[in-house]
Design an enzyme around this catalytic site. Structure first.
Site, PDB file in Angstrom:
ATOM      1  N   HIS A  49       0.819  -1.209   0.000  1.00  0.00           N
ATOM      2  CA  HIS A  49       0.000   0.000   0.000  1.00  0.00           C
ATOM      3  C   HIS A  49       0.854   1.260   0.000  1.00  0.00           C
ATOM      4  O   HIS A  49       0.490   2.272  -0.611  1.00  0.00           O
ATOM      5  CB  HIS A  49      -0.923  -0.011   1.222  1.00  0.00           C
ATOM      6  CG  HIS A  49      -1.937   1.089   1.228  1.00  0.00           C
ATOM      7  ND1 HIS A  49      -3.051   1.078   0.421  1.00  0.00           N
ATOM      8  CD2 HIS A  49      -2.001   2.245   1.934  1.00  0.00           C
ATOM      9  CE1 HIS A  49      -3.763   2.169   0.639  1.00  0.00           C
ATOM     10  NE2 HIS A  49      -3.152   2.895   1.548  1.00  0.00           N
ATOM     11  N   HIS A  95      -9.816   3.010  -0.639  1.00  0.00           N
ATOM     12  CA  HIS A  95     -10.013   2.608   0.752  1.00  0.00           C
ATOM     13  C   HIS A  95     -10.871   1.351   0.742  1.00  0.00           C
ATOM     14  O   HIS A  95     -11.934   1.291   1.358  1.00  0.00           O
ATOM     15  CB  HIS A  95     -10.663   3.735   1.559  1.00  0.00           C
ATOM     16  CG  HIS A  95      -9.923   4.060   2.816  1.00  0.00           C
ATOM     17  ND1 HIS A  95     -10.520   4.330   4.011  1.00  0.00           N
ATOM     18  CD2 HIS A  95      -8.587   4.130   3.077  1.00  0.00           C
ATOM     19  CE1 HIS A  95      -9.624   4.579   4.937  1.00  0.00           C
ATOM     20  NE2 HIS A  95      -8.438   4.461   4.385  1.00  0.00           N
ATOM     21  N   ASP A 117      -4.754  15.191   1.122  1.00  0.00           N
ATOM     22  CA  ASP A 117      -3.729  15.198   0.072  1.00  0.00           C
ATOM     23  C   ASP A 117      -3.823  16.449  -0.790  1.00  0.00           C
ATOM     24  O   ASP A 117      -2.815  16.927  -1.321  1.00  0.00           O
ATOM     25  CB  ASP A 117      -3.882  13.958  -0.823  1.00  0.00           C
ATOM     26  CG  ASP A 117      -3.301  12.710  -0.188  1.00  0.00           C
ATOM     27  OD1 ASP A 117      -2.428  12.834   0.684  1.00  0.00           O
ATOM     28  OD2 ASP A 117      -3.723  11.601  -0.566  1.00  0.00           O
ATOM     29  N   ASP A 268       0.301  15.276   5.024  1.00  0.00           N
ATOM     30  CA  ASP A 268      -0.805  14.591   5.680  1.00  0.00           C
ATOM     31  C   ASP A 268      -0.286  13.340   6.381  1.00  0.00           C
ATOM     32  O   ASP A 268       0.588  12.642   5.874  1.00  0.00           O
ATOM     33  CB  ASP A 268      -1.843  14.219   4.616  1.00  0.00           C
ATOM     34  CG  ASP A 268      -2.820  13.169   5.087  1.00  0.00           C
ATOM     35  OD1 ASP A 268      -3.238  13.233   6.258  1.00  0.00           O
ATOM     36  OD2 ASP A 268      -3.162  12.292   4.274  1.00  0.00           O
ATOM     37  N   GLU A 312      -3.005   5.584  12.701  1.00  0.00           N
ATOM     38  CA  GLU A 312      -3.549   6.283  11.536  1.00  0.00           C
ATOM     39  C   GLU A 312      -4.768   7.122  11.924  1.00  0.00           C
ATOM     40  O   GLU A 312      -5.721   7.257  11.152  1.00  0.00           O
ATOM     41  CB  GLU A 312      -3.873   5.291  10.422  1.00  0.00           C
ATOM     42  CG  GLU A 312      -2.623   4.621   9.853  1.00  0.00           C
ATOM     43  CD  GLU A 312      -2.901   3.688   8.687  1.00  0.00           C
ATOM     44  OE1 GLU A 312      -4.048   3.668   8.190  1.00  0.00           O
ATOM     45  OE2 GLU A 312      -1.970   2.971   8.268  1.00  0.00           O
ATOM     46  N   ASN A 537      -2.883   5.918  -7.340  1.00  0.00           N
ATOM     47  CA  ASN A 537      -2.852   4.959  -6.244  1.00  0.00           C
ATOM     48  C   ASN A 537      -2.887   3.557  -6.814  1.00  0.00           C
ATOM     49  O   ASN A 537      -3.482   3.322  -7.868  1.00  0.00           O
ATOM     50  CB  ASN A 537      -4.063   5.209  -5.337  1.00  0.00           C
ATOM     51  CG  ASN A 537      -4.208   4.183  -4.237  1.00  0.00           C
ATOM     52  OD1 ASN A 537      -5.117   3.367  -4.279  1.00  0.00           O
ATOM     53  ND2 ASN A 537      -3.341   4.210  -3.256  1.00  0.00           N
TER      54      ASN A 537
END
Length: 747
Positions: A49, A95, A117, A268, A312, A537
């Site tokens: 990831h 996600h 982001d 972030d 997180e 991503n």
């Protein structure tokens, strides 16, 4: 907490997702055995990831340069010049696993993360989009997932005041055990205000701002880098909990801070939290960072260094201001009730050095944690055997659709989950926040005005997973082509894309082959259409019990208007307007919704692709819209010509009478999904000009019928094969998704 020797003796790295050879590499980097905190930091940042260790070697194939590209891949988000000293910042992220386990919080925090982001780059978020995939909507758990995901996206986006202007949702059994939730966000910034994630300036303070740190989301990145198993319920602690009201305050505080001119770098705390933000900022600057973790604001007692670094928790940022600006930073955040605490400083030795209660808790080279130091793999690739059977199917064996069955087939498709109106979904989203939305969900692309200018932007996000399953390279290219058609159909010029690659485990040769082909297809189409990749991503390991999802490379595309008033929508508008088809019908059914729904068949290599034709036909539509010659424009995709025409009539709440001629198969004519096609409507007085331009550019143009009345009819030759009252088919189309999800009475 285990000692370094106990870690080695028990092979504690394996449950964290690290391979044996990766543990050995860590020992070599450190020239000693890692402690538990250090091991956890490597585990999250070397996960798929975060490190893209199976996909990173393929990124070199993407076109990433262009006259309009200000910031390409490698930053929090890409930045694209739209003129007048302004830029659009954009990115898409997944996600998926968190949303399958906790759909509401998983989807909500997906939106929150992608918004961060954007404003991390100094841009104000002005729009959100999403791309969603679920299994069979008749399944009760799938219905639970859909309700939770849609509510999570809506509640978080609405509370932060960022409009959701476009998106897509699709259903297929391949996503039954692994839904996909891809969130895209777009922001607006002046060129001179773009901010990057860098920790430069030795001695500059390191500050944690925003919310407090808790134990939620620990090892979330690792969780997102593994296949699903029956232990899903045990993964619930890995799903973060978001607070959109704090996020809204954080947006305003960060933008004010950036505007003050005291920010050196900002990042972030997304996947891997403080570990990723600190190591990436130091690595980007070639510097080091030293922090006292005891100073990090914590919402839970007794948190270890391991927990603080891997948490997180949402709505947190890491800021590097200029030395001496600490009090100014604190004041900006304090007036919004947010924390801003100095936790460390920038150093010059390249190390990430962490103290906890006065003891050295971790000391590692910052670059070794990031993609600069993470391992990468090029596993074996093998073309899947299933493709031979798919590609060898003989469509001549499939009986054509009888005229007497066309009406029922049309109605069946119109109410099907992948075609029916998405109104139930997008009505839960605030589309008009910030008052910049000109065209919201329900058309081919969202359209927004750019304040203080005549300019505007068009936004879309697209992919057909079945096309990609049938032919990964062509299917990925078709995703780019469809996105471009949606931009062209709105009247804008395509500029750039951000992509989200969703596939199964790359450690399986057939899946890695799909991944390679997907990248090659995206790259080829982006080069042909002039839309560079500015970032994105990769989400792999999307499979359950060895069954992978369809390869699903979602494509978020940006287009620009010189004059946003010259835009188009899909809606038929004027009584008596002529309806034309731009492009040619081919005798092909492969990959179509018709083939799946009516014959339960997935066969063939998918629709044919001609990128030159895509660009020529798209630019033709862009020109006639810009010249004010058309009343509406709609690209043809799922469901084919008959469904596309009906969508135009239903969106405009006005009837249409269509007459077709059928030299080949009837089902292919009506429901085949030939690419590079648009339906346009225009006044008779503009017909000659449009025909002349089509002839000049070599664009096929066919008259189909007229707009008007209160019925939708289609004739083939002299036979009327579809004859529906607009009010009746509107009810079927608008309520189809609700019925399938059990949201409408009588379901």
């Amino acid at each position: 907490m285990m000692t370094p020797q106990e870690i080695k003796d028990t092979q504690a790295w394996r449950p964290m997702g690290l391979k044996d050879e990766e543990y050995e590499k860590i020992c070599q980097i450190l020239d000693r055995l890692p402690n538990y905190t250090e091991l956890g930091m490597y585990a999250v940042l070397w996960s798929e990831h975060c490190s893209y260790k199976h996909s990173r070697p393929l990124f070199k194939h993407f076109p990433t340069q262009g006259d309009c590209i200000l910031v390409g891949p490698g930053e929090n988000a890409g930045a694209v010049d739209i003129g007048d000293g302004l830029a659009i910042v954009m990115k898409v992220e997944s996600h998926n696993h968190p949303s399958y386990v906790e759909p509401y919080e998983g989807a909500a925090t997906g939106v929150g993360g992608i918004l961060r982001d954007i404003f991390t780059m100094g841009a104000r978020p002005i729009a959100s989009l999403n791309s969603l995939r679920f299994g069979n909507p008749k399944d009760e758990y799938v219905r639970y997932l859909v309700r939770g995901v849609v509510a999570g996206i809506g509640d978080y986006g609405n509370a932060t005041g960022v409009p959701t202007v476009a998106g897509e949702i699709s259903f297929d059994e391949s996503y039954q055990g692994n839904c996909l939730v891809n969130a895209m966000s777009v922001g607006l910034v002046r060129h001179d205000s773009i901010t990057k994630a860098t920790a430069s300036g030795v001695g500059n303070p390191v500050m944690v701002v925003g919310s407090t740190t808790g134990r939620d989301g620990i090892h979330g990145a690792t969780f997102a880098s593994a296949e699903f198993s029956e232990e899903n319920e045990e993964k619930r602690p890995s799903v973060q909990v978001g607070d959109p009201f704090t996020e809204k305050l954080l947006i305003e505080a960060c933008l004010e801070l950036i505007a003050s001119g005291v920010v050196v770098g900002i990042q972030d705390m997304g996947a891997a939290g403080l570990t990723s933000s600190s190591s990436e900022m130091a690595s980007n600057a070639g510097s080091g960072i030293e922090m006292d973790l005891t100073l990090v604001p914590q919402r839970e007692e007794g948190m270890s260094a391991y927990e603080i670094m891997l948490s997180e928790s949402q709505e947190r940022m890491l800021v590097i201001p200029k030395a001496g600006a600490e009090e100014q930073v604190k004041e900006i955040f304090a007036k919004r009730g947010l924390l801003a605490v100095v936790v460390g400083k920038v150093t010059d030795d390249g190390m990430l050095r962490l103290f906890h209660h006065g003891e050295l808790a971790a000391e590692v080279p910052a670059k070794s944690l990031t993609t600069d130091g993470a391992p990468s793999y090029v596993p074996p690739a093998e073309k899947p055997q299933y493709l031979e059977k798919l590609w060898g199917y003989d469509f001549d064996e499939l009986p054509d659709l009888e005229h007497s069955k066309i009406q029922d087939t049309f109605l069946q498709l119109l109410g099907f989950s992948n075609i029916a109106s998405r109104r139930w979904v997008w009505e839960q989203y605030d589309q008009m926040a910030q008052l910049g939305t000109i065209v919201g969900p329900g058309s081919d692309a969202g359209v927004l005005r750019i304040p203080g200018t005549k300019r505007g932007i068009a936004l879309t996000i697209d992919c057909n997973g079945r096309y990609c399953y049938q032919n990964p390279k062509r299917g990925a290219a078709l995703a780019v082509a469809e996105a471009a058609r949606n931009i062209y159909a709105s009247g804008a010029k395509p500029l750039a894309i951000t992509d989200g690659l969703n596939l199964g485990s790359p450690e399986r040769p057939q899946i890695y082959w799909q991944l390679k082909e997907t990248v090659f297809g995206l790259a080829e189409a982006c080069r042909a259409l002039g839309t560079p990749v500015v970032g994105g991503n990769v989400s792999l390991y999307n499979e359950t019990a060895g069954e992978a999802i369809f390869p699903t490379p979602v494509v978020g595309m940006l287009g620009v208007f010189e004059d946003v008033q010259k835009h188009a929508t899909i809606s038929f508008k004027n009584e008596g307007d002529l309806i034309f088809l731009v492009g040619e019908n081919r005798n092909e059914l492969s990959g179509s919704e018709y083939l799946k729904v009516c014959h339960d068949l997935v066969a063939g290599p998918g629709p044919k692709l001609d990128l030159e034709t895509e660009k020529r036909n798209g630019e033709f539509c862009h020109t006639i819209i810009s010249d004010g010659l058309v009343s509406s424009c709609h690209d043809l995709s799922e469901g084919g010509l008959a469904i596309g025409l009906a969508e135009c009539a239903l969106a405009g709440e006005i009837g249409a009478q269509v007459k077709l001629y059928c030299p080949g198969r009837t089902d292919s004519l009506l429901f085949g999904e030939t690419q590079a096609r648009f339906v346009i409507s225009l006044s008779e007085e503009n017909a000659e000009s449009v025909r002349a331009l089509a002839e000049e550019r070599g664009v096929p143009l066919s008259l189909l019928g007229r707009v008007g009345g209160d019925k939708f009819t289609v004739e083939i030759g002299e036979t009327r094969v579809i004859d529906g009252e607009l009010t009746q088919i509107s009810e079927l189309w608008n309520s189809g998704l609700e019925r399938l999800l059990g949201e409408k009475s009588g379901a």
